[in-house]
Scaffold this motif. Structure first.
Motif, PDB file in Angstrom:
ATOM      1  N   ARG A 127       0.840  -1.195   0.000  1.00 52.19           N
ATOM      2  CA  ARG A 127       0.000   0.000   0.000  1.00 52.19           C
ATOM      3  C   ARG A 127       0.881   1.254   0.000  1.00 52.19           C
ATOM      4  NH1 ARG A 127      -4.769   1.435   4.402  1.00 52.19           N
ATOM      5  NH2 ARG A 127      -5.787   3.039   3.151  1.00 52.19           N
ATOM      6  N   GLY A 128       1.956   1.216   0.763  1.00 52.48           N
ATOM      7  CA  GLY A 128       2.887   2.350   0.824  1.00 52.48           C
ATOM      8  C   GLY A 128       3.581   2.587  -0.509  1.00 52.48           C
ATOM      9  N   VAL A 129       3.973   1.495  -1.171  1.00 55.57           N
ATOM     10  CA  VAL A 129       4.637   1.610  -2.477  1.00 55.57           C
ATOM     11  C   VAL A 129       3.639   2.163  -3.501  1.00 55.57           C
ATOM     12  CG1 VAL A 129       5.643   0.279  -4.391  1.00 55.57           C
ATOM     13  CG2 VAL A 129       6.318  -0.217  -2.033  1.00 55.57           C
ATOM     14  N   SER A 140       2.566   0.923 -10.418  1.00 52.64           N
ATOM     15  CA  SER A 140       3.042  -0.094  -9.481  1.00 52.64           C
ATOM     16  C   SER A 140       2.305  -1.408  -9.727  1.00 52.64           C
ATOM     17  CB  SER A 140       2.866   0.363  -8.034  1.00 52.64           C
ATOM     18  OG  SER A 140       1.517   0.634  -7.763  1.00 52.64           O
ATOM     19  N   VAL A 141       3.054  -2.488  -9.545  1.00 53.31           N
ATOM     20  CA  VAL A 141       2.502  -3.838  -9.668  1.00 53.31           C
ATOM     21  C   VAL A 141       2.798  -4.545  -8.347  1.00 53.31           C
ATOM     22  CG1 VAL A 141       2.693  -6.050 -10.890  1.00 53.31           C
ATOM     23  CG2 VAL A 141       2.898  -3.893 -12.168  1.00 53.31           C
ATOM     24  N   ASN A 155      -7.405  -1.836  -0.702  1.00 51.80           N
ATOM     25  CA  ASN A 155      -6.691  -0.606  -0.326  1.00 51.80           C
ATOM     26  C   ASN A 155      -5.518  -0.329  -1.257  1.00 51.80           C
ATOM     27  OD1 ASN A 155      -8.280   0.283   1.776  1.00 51.80           O
ATOM     28  ND2 ASN A 155      -7.201  -0.960   3.296  1.00 51.80           N
ATOM     29  N   ILE A 156      -4.889  -1.388  -1.722  1.00 53.06           N
ATOM     30  CA  ILE A 156      -3.758  -1.221  -2.650  1.00 53.06           C
ATOM     31  C   ILE A 156      -4.288  -0.822  -4.025  1.00 53.06           C
ATOM     32  CG2 ILE A 156      -1.861  -2.438  -3.814  1.00 53.06           C
ATOM     33  CD1 ILE A 156      -1.602  -4.141  -1.225  1.00 53.06           C
ATOM     34  N   ARG A 157      -5.367  -1.497  -4.427  1.00 57.63           N
ATOM     35  CA  ARG A 157      -5.969  -1.174  -5.730  1.00 57.63           C
ATOM     36  C   ARG A 157      -6.425   0.287  -5.761  1.00 57.63           C
ATOM     37  NH1 ARG A 157      -9.734  -5.623  -7.185  1.00 57.63           N
ATOM     38  NH2 ARG A 157      -7.915  -6.579  -8.130  1.00 57.63           N
ATOM     39  N   VAL A 163      -2.839  -5.081  -8.794  1.00 58.12           N
ATOM     40  CA  VAL A 163      -2.556  -5.946  -7.640  1.00 58.12           C
ATOM     41  C   VAL A 163      -3.262  -7.282  -7.786  1.00 58.12           C
ATOM     42  CG1 VAL A 163      -4.375  -4.723  -6.326  1.00 58.12           C
ATOM     43  CG2 VAL A 163      -2.711  -6.100  -5.091  1.00 58.12           C
ATOM     44  N   SER A 164      -2.575  -8.367  -7.376  1.00 57.32           N
ATOM     45  CA  SER A 164      -3.217  -9.682  -7.434  1.00 57.32           C
ATOM     46  C   SER A 164      -2.745 -10.548  -6.271  1.00 57.32           C
ATOM     47  CB  SER A 164      -2.886 -10.373  -8.756  1.00 57.32           C
ATOM     48  OG  SER A 164      -1.485 -10.402  -8.927  1.00 57.32           O
TER      49      SER A 164
END
Ligand SMILES: Cc1ncc(COP(=O)(O)O)c(C=O)c1O
Length: 401
Positions: A127-129, A140-141, A155-157, A163-164
Protein backbone atom coordinates in the motif's frame (compact mmCIF):
# COMPACT_ATOMS: atom_id res chain seq x y z
CA UNK A 1 -1.47 -23.99 25.19
CA UNK A 2 0.92 -22.47 22.67
CA UNK A 3 4.54 -22.45 23.56
CA UNK A 4 6.71 -19.47 24.41
CA UNK A 5 10.35 -19.83 23.60
CA UNK A 6 13.10 -17.35 24.25
CA UNK A 7 16.69 -17.07 23.12
CA UNK A 8 18.73 -14.79 25.30
CA UNK A 9 21.75 -13.07 23.70
CA UNK A 10 22.42 -10.39 26.31
CA UNK A 11 25.01 -7.67 25.76
CA UNK A 12 27.92 -8.05 23.42
CA UNK A 13 30.82 -5.89 24.37
CA UNK A 14 33.41 -6.74 21.76
CA UNK A 15 34.31 -4.36 18.95
CA UNK A 16 31.06 -4.01 17.07
CA UNK A 17 30.59 -1.02 14.81
CA UNK A 18 27.83 1.31 16.01
CA UNK A 19 24.80 1.14 13.66
CA UNK A 20 25.07 4.85 12.81
CA UNK A 21 23.41 4.38 9.41
CA UNK A 22 20.26 4.09 11.53
CA UNK A 23 21.33 6.62 14.19
CA UNK A 24 20.37 10.17 15.07
CA UNK A 25 21.94 12.03 12.13
CA UNK A 26 20.70 9.49 9.58
CA UNK A 27 17.20 9.59 11.11
CA UNK A 28 17.13 13.40 11.04
CA UNK A 29 17.78 13.29 7.32
CA UNK A 30 15.02 10.73 6.80
CA UNK A 31 12.60 12.76 8.89
CA UNK A 32 13.42 15.91 6.88
CA UNK A 33 12.29 14.04 3.78
CA UNK A 34 9.07 12.74 5.36
CA UNK A 35 8.21 16.06 6.96
CA UNK A 36 8.15 17.64 3.49
CA UNK A 37 5.01 15.58 2.72
CA UNK A 38 1.81 17.62 3.00
CA UNK A 39 0.29 14.80 5.07
CA UNK A 40 3.17 14.58 7.50
CA UNK A 41 2.33 14.74 11.17
CA UNK A 42 4.14 12.89 13.91
CA UNK A 43 2.12 9.93 15.16
CA UNK A 44 1.04 9.90 18.83
CA UNK A 45 3.09 8.37 21.62
CA UNK A 46 0.53 7.19 24.16
CA UNK A 47 1.34 6.61 27.82
CA UNK A 48 -0.93 3.98 29.41
CA UNK A 49 -0.55 5.02 33.04
CA UNK A 50 -3.49 3.16 34.53
CA UNK A 51 -2.57 -0.06 32.77
CA UNK A 52 1.05 0.26 33.94
CA UNK A 53 -0.19 0.38 37.52
CA UNK A 54 -2.37 -2.66 36.96
CA UNK A 55 0.53 -4.58 35.40
CA UNK A 56 2.99 -3.38 38.08
CA UNK A 57 5.48 -1.59 35.87
CA UNK A 58 6.51 2.08 35.92
CA UNK A 59 5.14 3.07 32.53
CA UNK A 60 3.95 1.70 29.21
CA UNK A 61 4.39 3.75 26.04
CA UNK A 62 2.84 2.87 22.70
CA UNK A 63 3.90 4.65 19.53
CA UNK A 64 0.72 4.54 17.47
CA UNK A 65 1.57 4.14 13.79
CA UNK A 66 -2.06 3.58 12.82
CA UNK A 67 -2.12 7.35 12.27
CA UNK A 68 0.70 7.39 9.69
CA UNK A 69 -0.28 9.37 6.57
CA UNK A 70 -3.86 8.10 6.83
CA UNK A 71 -2.63 4.65 5.72
CA UNK A 72 -3.20 2.80 9.01
CA UNK A 73 0.39 1.46 9.25
CA UNK A 74 4.03 2.56 9.49
CA UNK A 75 5.14 0.90 6.27
CA UNK A 76 4.84 3.85 3.89
CA UNK A 77 7.83 5.42 5.66
CA UNK A 78 10.10 2.82 4.10
CA UNK A 79 8.68 2.59 0.59
CA UNK A 80 8.54 6.36 0.16
CA UNK A 81 12.10 6.89 1.40
CA UNK A 82 13.47 4.17 -0.87
CA UNK A 83 11.64 5.59 -3.88
CA UNK A 84 12.93 9.06 -2.95
CA UNK A 85 16.49 7.76 -2.84
CA UNK A 86 16.09 5.82 -6.06
CA UNK A 87 14.93 8.98 -7.84
CA UNK A 88 17.65 11.11 -6.22
CA UNK A 89 20.27 8.67 -7.46
CA UNK A 90 18.79 8.62 -10.97
CA UNK A 91 18.90 12.42 -11.08
CA UNK A 92 22.37 12.61 -9.52
CA UNK A 93 21.04 14.62 -6.57
CA UNK A 94 20.94 14.25 -2.81
CA UNK A 95 17.59 13.34 -1.30
CA UNK A 96 17.74 16.58 0.72
CA UNK A 97 17.29 18.34 -2.64
CA UNK A 98 14.17 16.33 -3.37
CA UNK A 99 11.44 17.36 -0.95
CA UNK A 100 7.97 16.03 -1.70
CA UNK A 101 6.89 18.99 -3.89
CA UNK A 102 9.96 18.64 -6.10
CA UNK A 103 9.74 14.87 -6.20
CA UNK A 104 6.17 14.90 -7.53
CA UNK A 105 6.77 17.81 -9.91
CA UNK A 106 6.23 17.59 -13.67
CA UNK A 107 9.88 18.46 -14.23
CA UNK A 108 11.03 15.38 -12.29
CA UNK A 109 8.46 13.16 -14.00
CA UNK A 110 9.68 14.32 -17.42
CA UNK A 111 13.29 13.62 -16.51
CA UNK A 112 12.48 10.16 -15.19
CA UNK A 113 10.04 9.02 -17.85
CA UNK A 114 7.79 6.07 -17.05
CA UNK A 115 8.80 3.73 -14.25
CA UNK A 116 7.02 0.65 -12.92
CA UNK A 117 7.69 -0.27 -9.30
CA UNK A 118 7.01 -3.88 -8.35
CA UNK A 119 6.79 -5.51 -4.95
CA UNK A 120 5.34 -8.38 -2.93
CA UNK A 121 3.42 -7.65 0.23
CA UNK A 122 1.00 -8.93 2.82
CA UNK A 123 -0.66 -5.53 2.54
CA UNK A 124 1.00 -2.64 4.32
CA UNK A 125 4.25 -2.36 2.37
CA UNK A 126 2.47 -2.69 -0.97
CA UNK A 127 0.00 0.00 0.00
CA UNK A 128 2.89 2.35 0.82
CA UNK A 129 4.64 1.61 -2.48
CA UNK A 130 1.41 2.02 -4.48
CA UNK A 131 0.61 5.26 -2.63
CA UNK A 132 4.03 6.75 -3.39
CA UNK A 133 4.02 5.58 -7.03
CA UNK A 134 0.57 7.10 -7.44
CA UNK A 135 1.74 10.46 -6.11
CA UNK A 136 4.63 10.35 -8.61
CA UNK A 137 2.24 9.44 -11.43
CA UNK A 138 4.17 6.22 -11.92
CA UNK A 139 2.92 2.63 -12.11
CA UNK A 140 3.04 -0.09 -9.48
CA UNK A 141 2.50 -3.84 -9.67
CA UNK A 142 1.91 -5.68 -6.40
CA UNK A 143 1.79 -9.43 -5.63
CA UNK A 144 0.21 -10.73 -2.45
CA UNK A 145 0.59 -14.13 -0.78
CA UNK A 146 -2.27 -16.62 -0.79
CA UNK A 147 -4.97 -15.98 1.79
CA UNK A 148 -4.41 -12.19 1.78
CA UNK A 149 -7.35 -10.18 3.13
CA UNK A 150 -9.71 -8.64 0.56
CA UNK A 151 -9.68 -5.28 2.36
CA UNK A 152 -5.89 -5.08 2.16
CA UNK A 153 -6.02 -5.87 -1.57
CA UNK A 154 -8.70 -3.24 -2.19
CA UNK A 155 -6.69 -0.61 -0.33
CA UNK A 156 -3.76 -1.22 -2.65
CA UNK A 157 -5.97 -1.17 -5.73
CA UNK A 158 -7.43 2.15 -4.57
CA UNK A 159 -3.94 3.63 -4.95
CA UNK A 160 -3.96 2.73 -8.64
CA UNK A 161 -1.77 -0.38 -8.44
CA UNK A 162 -2.17 -3.50 -10.52
CA UNK A 163 -2.56 -5.95 -7.64
CA UNK A 164 -3.22 -9.68 -7.43
CA UNK A 165 -3.27 -12.45 -4.83
CA UNK A 166 -0.96 -15.30 -5.83
CA UNK A 167 -1.12 -18.91 -4.62
CA UNK A 168 2.33 -18.54 -3.07
CA UNK A 169 3.62 -17.79 0.42
CA UNK A 170 5.25 -14.41 1.11
CA UNK A 171 8.81 -15.42 0.27
CA UNK A 172 7.84 -17.09 -3.01
CA UNK A 173 5.72 -14.05 -3.93
CA UNK A 174 8.89 -11.97 -3.44
CA UNK A 175 10.78 -14.28 -5.82
CA UNK A 176 7.99 -14.00 -8.37
CA UNK A 177 8.08 -10.20 -8.18
CA UNK A 178 11.85 -10.28 -8.65
CA UNK A 179 11.45 -12.41 -11.82
CA UNK A 180 8.94 -9.91 -13.23
CA UNK A 181 11.24 -7.01 -12.35
CA UNK A 182 14.16 -8.60 -14.20
CA UNK A 183 12.09 -9.67 -17.19
CA UNK A 184 10.38 -6.29 -17.70
CA UNK A 185 13.10 -3.96 -16.46
CA UNK A 186 10.88 -2.78 -13.62
CA UNK A 187 12.18 -1.50 -10.27
CA UNK A 188 12.00 -4.14 -7.55
CA UNK A 189 11.03 -2.32 -4.38
CA UNK A 190 11.22 -4.99 -1.71
CA UNK A 191 11.49 -4.56 2.06
CA UNK A 192 13.76 -7.56 2.40
CA UNK A 193 17.38 -7.93 1.29
CA UNK A 194 19.44 -10.83 0.03
CA UNK A 195 22.97 -11.10 -1.32
CA UNK A 196 23.29 -8.71 -4.24
CA UNK A 197 20.02 -6.89 -3.48
CA UNK A 198 20.73 -4.54 -0.62
CA UNK A 199 20.46 -0.84 -1.52
CA UNK A 200 16.69 -0.53 -1.74
CA UNK A 201 15.96 -2.68 1.36
CA UNK A 202 18.57 -0.64 3.29
CA UNK A 203 16.81 2.60 2.29
CA UNK A 204 13.46 1.11 3.30
CA UNK A 205 14.89 0.19 6.70
CA UNK A 206 16.35 3.68 7.09
CA UNK A 207 12.96 5.10 6.17
CA UNK A 208 11.47 3.54 9.30
CA UNK A 209 13.83 5.51 11.54
CA UNK A 210 11.52 8.54 11.30
CA UNK A 211 9.26 6.60 13.66
CA UNK A 212 12.08 5.87 16.14
CA UNK A 213 13.35 9.44 15.97
CA UNK A 214 9.90 10.92 16.65
CA UNK A 215 9.54 8.56 19.62
CA UNK A 216 12.90 9.64 20.99
CA UNK A 217 11.84 13.31 20.80
CA UNK A 218 8.41 12.60 22.30
CA UNK A 219 9.94 10.72 25.23
CA UNK A 220 11.97 13.85 26.11
CA UNK A 221 14.09 12.95 29.16
CA UNK A 222 12.50 9.54 29.67
CA UNK A 223 14.61 6.59 28.63
CA UNK A 224 12.77 3.30 28.24
CA UNK A 225 14.30 0.35 30.04
CA UNK A 226 12.78 -2.12 27.56
CA UNK A 227 11.73 -2.08 23.91
CA UNK A 228 9.65 -4.81 22.27
CA UNK A 229 9.50 -4.96 18.49
CA UNK A 230 7.66 -7.46 16.36
CA UNK A 231 9.37 -8.87 13.28
CA UNK A 232 8.48 -10.23 9.87
CA UNK A 233 11.68 -10.06 7.81
CA UNK A 234 13.20 -7.91 10.58
CA UNK A 235 13.65 -4.60 8.82
CA UNK A 236 11.27 -2.68 11.10
CA UNK A 237 12.81 -4.21 14.24
CA UNK A 238 16.33 -3.47 13.00
CA UNK A 239 15.47 0.18 12.31
CA UNK A 240 14.20 0.62 15.88
CA UNK A 241 17.03 -1.43 17.37
CA UNK A 242 19.70 0.32 15.30
CA UNK A 243 18.42 3.78 16.18
CA UNK A 244 18.35 3.23 19.95
CA UNK A 245 21.63 1.29 19.94
CA UNK A 246 23.32 4.13 18.06
CA UNK A 247 21.85 6.80 20.34
CA UNK A 248 22.42 5.06 23.70
CA UNK A 249 25.37 2.74 23.00
CA UNK A 250 26.00 0.35 25.88
CA UNK A 251 23.22 2.01 27.93
CA UNK A 252 20.57 1.12 25.42
CA UNK A 253 17.23 -0.35 26.51
CA UNK A 254 16.89 -4.13 26.70
CA UNK A 255 15.41 -5.03 23.34
CA UNK A 256 13.33 -8.09 22.57
CA UNK A 257 12.31 -9.23 19.08
CA UNK A 258 8.85 -10.82 19.01
CA UNK A 259 7.65 -13.24 16.30
CA UNK A 260 4.71 -15.58 15.76
CA UNK A 261 5.72 -19.21 16.39
CA UNK A 262 4.57 -20.15 12.86
CA UNK A 263 6.96 -17.70 11.17
CA UNK A 264 9.81 -17.29 13.64
CA UNK A 265 12.69 -17.09 11.17
CA UNK A 266 14.70 -14.55 13.16
CA UNK A 267 14.18 -16.52 16.35
CA UNK A 268 15.35 -19.71 14.57
CA UNK A 269 18.36 -17.89 13.15
CA UNK A 270 19.24 -16.50 16.59
CA UNK A 271 18.74 -19.89 18.20
CA UNK A 272 21.02 -21.70 15.73
CA UNK A 273 23.63 -18.94 16.16
CA UNK A 274 25.88 -20.47 13.52
CA UNK A 275 26.47 -17.47 11.27
CA UNK A 276 23.82 -18.59 8.80
CA UNK A 277 20.25 -17.51 8.11
CA UNK A 278 17.61 -20.12 9.01
CA UNK A 279 14.45 -19.72 6.95
CA UNK A 280 11.01 -21.07 7.85
CA UNK A 281 9.13 -22.68 4.98
CA UNK A 282 5.51 -23.49 4.18
CA UNK A 283 2.24 -21.66 4.73
CA UNK A 284 3.14 -19.89 8.01
CA UNK A 285 -0.43 -19.87 9.29
CA UNK A 286 -0.63 -17.00 11.72
CA UNK A 287 -3.15 -14.22 12.30
CA UNK A 288 -0.19 -11.80 12.27
CA UNK A 289 -0.18 -11.51 8.45
CA UNK A 290 2.45 -8.75 8.44
CA UNK A 291 4.83 -11.01 10.33
CA UNK A 292 4.25 -14.11 8.19
CA UNK A 293 7.66 -14.01 6.52
CA UNK A 294 10.03 -16.97 6.41
CA UNK A 295 13.35 -15.37 5.46
CA UNK A 296 15.11 -12.70 7.53
CA UNK A 297 16.42 -9.67 5.68
CA UNK A 298 20.21 -9.83 5.62
CA UNK A 299 20.74 -6.11 6.27
CA UNK A 300 18.41 -6.20 9.27
CA UNK A 301 19.65 -9.44 10.78
CA UNK A 302 23.16 -7.99 11.05
CA UNK A 303 21.82 -5.27 13.35
CA UNK A 304 19.52 -7.54 15.36
CA UNK A 305 22.27 -10.13 15.84
CA UNK A 306 24.69 -7.57 17.25
CA UNK A 307 22.38 -5.50 19.43
CA UNK A 308 19.19 -7.34 20.42
CA UNK A 309 19.04 -8.92 23.86
CA UNK A 310 16.24 -11.46 23.43
CA UNK A 311 14.36 -13.21 20.64
CA UNK A 312 10.97 -14.75 21.36
CA UNK A 313 8.55 -16.94 19.50
CA UNK A 314 4.95 -16.88 20.71
CA UNK A 315 1.47 -18.17 19.89
CA UNK A 316 -1.19 -16.24 17.98
CA UNK A 317 -3.45 -15.63 20.98
CA UNK A 318 -1.03 -13.08 22.43
CA UNK A 319 -1.63 -10.76 19.47
CA UNK A 320 -5.41 -11.19 19.83
CA UNK A 321 -5.15 -10.44 23.54
CA UNK A 322 -3.07 -7.34 22.82
CA UNK A 323 -5.72 -6.09 20.37
CA UNK A 324 -8.47 -6.58 22.96
CA UNK A 325 -6.62 -4.89 25.82
CA UNK A 326 -5.51 -1.89 23.76
CA UNK A 327 -8.98 -1.53 22.24
CA UNK A 328 -10.73 -1.67 25.64
CA UNK A 329 -8.62 0.53 27.90
CA UNK A 330 -8.91 0.91 31.67
CA UNK A 331 -10.69 4.08 32.78
CA UNK A 332 -8.42 7.07 32.21
CA UNK A 333 -6.21 5.46 29.55
CA UNK A 334 -6.49 6.15 25.83
CA UNK A 335 -7.93 3.62 23.42
CA UNK A 336 -5.61 2.24 20.74
CA UNK A 337 -6.82 0.34 17.70
CA UNK A 338 -4.17 -2.24 16.95
CA UNK A 339 -4.22 -4.84 14.19
CA UNK A 340 -2.86 -8.37 14.60
CA UNK A 341 0.75 -7.53 13.71
CA UNK A 342 0.57 -4.15 15.44
CA UNK A 343 -0.43 -5.68 18.77
CA UNK A 344 2.11 -8.51 18.78
CA UNK A 345 4.82 -6.95 20.98
CA UNK A 346 2.41 -5.55 23.53
CA UNK A 347 0.23 -8.68 23.51
CA UNK A 348 3.24 -10.80 24.31
CA UNK A 349 4.10 -8.69 27.36
CA UNK A 350 0.50 -8.42 28.56
CA UNK A 351 0.52 -12.22 28.74
CA UNK A 352 3.91 -12.40 30.44
CA UNK A 353 2.81 -9.90 33.11
CA UNK A 354 -0.61 -11.47 33.74
CA UNK A 355 0.03 -15.19 33.51
CA UNK A 356 1.54 -16.65 36.68
CA UNK A 357 2.96 -19.54 34.66
CA UNK A 358 5.17 -17.08 32.80
CA UNK A 359 6.89 -15.53 35.82
CA UNK A 360 10.09 -17.21 34.65
CA UNK A 361 9.88 -15.22 31.43
CA UNK A 362 9.26 -11.92 33.24
CA UNK A 363 12.40 -12.64 35.26
CA UNK A 364 14.40 -13.53 32.16
CA UNK A 365 13.33 -10.28 30.49
CA UNK A 366 14.34 -8.38 33.66
CA UNK A 367 10.99 -6.62 34.04
CA UNK A 368 10.05 -5.18 37.45
CA UNK A 369 8.17 -2.23 38.99
CA UNK A 370 10.81 0.23 37.71
CA UNK A 371 10.50 -0.84 34.10
CA UNK A 372 9.49 1.61 31.40
CA UNK A 373 8.25 -0.38 28.42
CA UNK A 374 8.09 0.91 24.85
CA UNK A 375 6.00 -0.71 22.10
CA UNK A 376 5.15 0.15 18.50
CA UNK A 377 1.62 -0.32 17.26
CA UNK A 378 2.76 -0.85 13.70
CA UNK A 379 -0.76 -1.10 12.22
CA UNK A 380 -4.37 -0.34 13.01
CA UNK A 381 -7.34 -2.44 11.91
CA UNK A 382 -6.09 -3.08 8.38
CA UNK A 383 -8.51 -6.04 8.14
CA UNK A 384 -11.65 -4.74 9.84
CA UNK A 385 -13.60 -7.97 9.56
CA UNK A 386 -10.85 -9.89 11.31
CA UNK A 387 -10.49 -7.09 13.88
CA UNK A 388 -14.14 -7.41 14.84
CA UNK A 389 -14.05 -11.20 14.99
CA UNK A 390 -11.12 -11.00 17.38
CA UNK A 391 -12.13 -8.00 19.52
CA UNK A 392 -15.93 -8.43 19.51
CA UNK A 393 -16.30 -12.19 19.25
CA UNK A 394 -13.21 -13.17 21.20
CA UNK A 395 -11.63 -15.33 18.52
CA UNK A 396 -8.14 -16.62 19.32
CA UNK A 397 -8.53 -16.52 23.08
CA UNK A 398 -5.95 -18.09 25.35
CA UNK A 399 -6.72 -21.82 25.40
CA UNK A 400 -8.01 -23.03 28.79
CA UNK A 401 -6.18 -26.09 30.03
C1 LIG B 1 1.99 -4.08 10.65
C2 LIG B 1 3.33 -4.65 10.50
N1 LIG B 1 4.11 -4.73 11.58
C3 LIG B 1 5.35 -5.23 11.50
C4 LIG B 1 5.85 -5.70 10.30
C5 LIG B 1 7.21 -6.30 10.29
O1 LIG B 1 8.12 -5.61 9.51
P1 LIG B 1 9.38 -6.38 8.92
O2 LIG B 1 8.89 -7.28 7.84
O3 LIG B 1 10.28 -5.33 8.46
O4 LIG B 1 9.94 -7.17 10.04
C6 LIG B 1 5.06 -5.63 9.15
C7 LIG B 1 5.57 -6.10 7.86
O5 LIG B 1 4.89 -6.12 6.86
C8 LIG B 1 3.78 -5.09 9.25
O6 LIG B 1 2.96 -5.00 8.18
Amino acid sequence: MGQFEVVHYGRKKDNIKSPDHLGLEAAKKVQRFHSSFALYKETPLVSLKILSRALKVKNIYIKDESYRFGLNAFKVLGGSYAIGNYIAEKLGRDIDELPYRTMISREVKEKLGDITFISATDGNHGRGVAWTANKLKQKSVIFMPKGSAAERLENIRAEGAEVSVTDLNYDDAVRLADCYAKKNDWVMLQDTAWEGYEDIPAWIMQGYTTMAYETYLQLKEVKPTHIFVQAGVGSFAAAVQGFFASVYGEDRPITTIVEPDQAACIFQTAKANDGRIHPVKGDMNTIMAGLACGEPTTVGWEVLRDYSDNFVSCPDYVAAQGMRILGNPLNGDEKIIAGESGAAGFGFISEVLRNQELVWLKRELQIDENSVLLFFNSEGDTDKESYRRIVWDGLYSRPIL
